[in-house]
Enzyme design. Structure first.
Site, PDB file in Angstrom:
ATOM      1  N   HIS A 145      58.915 -13.892   0.617  1.00 51.77           N
ATOM      2  CA  HIS A 145      59.128 -14.131  -0.925  1.00 51.77           C
ATOM      3  C   HIS A 145      58.027 -13.221  -1.511  1.00 51.77           C
ATOM      4  O   HIS A 145      56.690 -13.300  -2.000  1.00 51.77           O
ATOM      5  CB  HIS A 145      58.549 -15.694  -1.277  1.00 51.77           C
ATOM      6  CG  HIS A 145      57.950 -15.936  -2.826  1.00 51.77           C
ATOM      7  ND1 HIS A 145      58.154 -17.096  -3.064  1.00 51.77           N
ATOM      8  CD2 HIS A 145      58.377 -15.195  -3.807  1.00 51.77           C
ATOM      9  CE1 HIS A 145      58.266 -16.857  -4.760  1.00 51.77           C
ATOM     10  NE2 HIS A 145      58.458 -15.929  -5.387  1.00 51.77           N
ATOM     11  N   GLU A 202      63.084 -15.480  -1.002  1.00 57.30           N
ATOM     12  CA  GLU A 202      62.759 -16.395  -2.590  1.00 57.30           C
ATOM     13  C   GLU A 202      62.203 -15.158  -3.079  1.00 57.30           C
ATOM     14  O   GLU A 202      61.538 -14.577  -3.522  1.00 57.30           O
ATOM     15  CB  GLU A 202      61.598 -17.701  -2.235  1.00 57.30           C
ATOM     16  CG  GLU A 202      62.165 -18.073  -0.928  1.00 57.30           C
ATOM     17  CD  GLU A 202      60.971 -19.379  -0.977  1.00 57.30           C
ATOM     18  OE1 GLU A 202      61.097 -20.144  -0.243  1.00 57.30           O
ATOM     19  OE2 GLU A 202      59.844 -19.000  -1.352  1.00 57.30           O
ATOM     20  N   HIS A 219      57.153 -26.579  -0.394  1.00 61.93           N
ATOM     21  CA  HIS A 219      55.620 -26.094  -1.267  1.00 61.93           C
ATOM     22  C   HIS A 219      54.892 -27.218  -0.175  1.00 61.93           C
ATOM     23  O   HIS A 219      55.157 -28.198  -0.621  1.00 61.93           O
ATOM     24  CB  HIS A 219      55.786 -26.510  -2.420  1.00 61.93           C
ATOM     25  CG  HIS A 219      54.996 -25.241  -3.275  1.00 61.93           C
ATOM     26  ND1 HIS A 219      54.953 -24.272  -3.214  1.00 61.93           N
ATOM     27  CD2 HIS A 219      53.494 -26.118  -3.684  1.00 61.93           C
ATOM     28  CE1 HIS A 219      53.356 -23.507  -3.989  1.00 61.93           C
ATOM     29  NE2 HIS A 219      52.582 -24.937  -3.990  1.00 61.93           N
TER      30      HIS A 219
END
Length: 238
Positions: free
Chosen positions: A43, A70, A191
Site C-alpha cells: 500500500h 492498494e 484490517h
C-alpha cells in the site's frame, strides 16, 4: 480455502527507519511466498513512508503468486498501477496524512469517479476491489461501479471481537457478505485481523476469497517467527 495475502508495508517501515536495505523487501516477499502465502500486498502512500513506488515496481519481478496494490487512486497511483499491472488493485479512500486506512468508500457519493477509475484498470486486465464498510447500501453501490470485488473493512469486527462481542461484531459483515454474493461481487477482507479472530471471521463469512493481513502478522512474527506465523494463518483459513 480463503487465500492469505501478506501486506509487507511494516517490513518497509522497519527498513526505512534505519536506511539501507535491511530487511530486504524483495527477499522478504519471496520468502513469505515460499512459506505458503498465496499473495503479497503493498500500500504505497504519496509520502512513501513505508512502501516506495520503486518497491512496487521491483516487486512485480519477484512476486509469483497474486500481487495486490492498494491505495487511493490519485493520478500518481493510477500511473503506477497501470505501469506495474498487478493481479489486483484495491481502491482505498485514505487521506494523504492518514496513519492507516480508516474508512470504506462512500460508493454512492463517489460512484462516477469509481466507475471511471475501475474501467481504466479493467481495460488493462487488472482485477479491481473496493474497500467498503459492511453496509448493504455501500455493497450495492459498489456493484454499480463495475468492480470485481469488495474488501470488507474489518476494524469494527476486530474491536468488538476483542471486547467479547463476537456475535454482535460479525453480524453486519455476514449480512454484507450475503448481499455481495447475491449480486455477484467477490469478497476480500482486511484490517486488524489477527491470529485470535481470523478463524471466527473466516468461518462466518460466506464466500470469503482473500484476506490481506500485515500489521498484526508482522507483530506476531516478532515473537513466533515469520514462517511459523504465515502457516498458523493458513491453518486457520482452511
Amino acid at each position: 480455502m480463503t487465500k492469505l495475502s501478506v501486506n509487507i508495508n511494516k517490513l518497509a517501515t522497519l527498513r526505512n527507519s534505519r536506511g539501507g536495505n535491511m530487511p530486504n523487501l524483495l527477499k522478504s516477499a519471496a520468502d513469505i511466498e515460499s512459506f505458503g502465502a498465496q499473495g503479497i500486498t503493498v500500500h504505497p502512500r504519496p509520502d512513501e513512508r513505508h512502501i516506495r513506488y520503486k518497491d512496487a515496481r521491483e516487486l512485480k519481478e519477484v512476486v509469483t503468486t497474486e500481487y495486490n496494490i492498494e491505495g487511493n487512486p490519485i493520478p500518481n497511483f493510477v500511473d503506477l498501477v497501470l505501469a506495474v499491472k498487478p493481479t489486483q488493485v484495491t481502491l482505498v479512500p485514505d487521506a494523504e496524512d492518514a496513519i492507516t486506512s480508516n474508512a470504506g468508500w462512500d460508493t454512492i457519493k463517489h460512484k462516477d469517479f469509481l466507475i471511471d477509475v475501475i474501467q481504466t484498470f479493467k481495460e488493462n486486465g487488472i482485477r479491481t476491489s473496493i474497500f467498503v464498510d459492511p453496509s448493504f447500501k455501500m455493497v450495492e453501490g459498489a456493484a454499480e461501479t463495475g468492480t470485481d470485488r469488495i474488501e470488507l473493512y474489518t476494524e469494527s469486527f476486530a474491536h468488538d471481537f476483542a471486547q467479547g462481542m463476537k456475535s454482535e461484531g460479525i453480524k453486519p459483515f455476514v449480512e454484507a457478505a450475503k448481499r455481495a454474493n447475491e449480486i455477484g461481487l467477490g469478497i476480500n477482507a482486511g484490517h486488524d485481523l489477527n491470529l485470535q479472530n481470523i478463524r471466527f471471521f473466516k468461518e462466518n463469512i460466506p464466500g470469503l476469497l482473500e484476506v490481506s493481513i500485515g500489521h498484526a502478522l508482522i507483530c506476531e512474527s516478532i515473537y513466533l517467527g515469520l514462517e511459523n506465523v504465515v502457516n498458523m494463518y493458513l491453518h486457520r483459513l482452511k
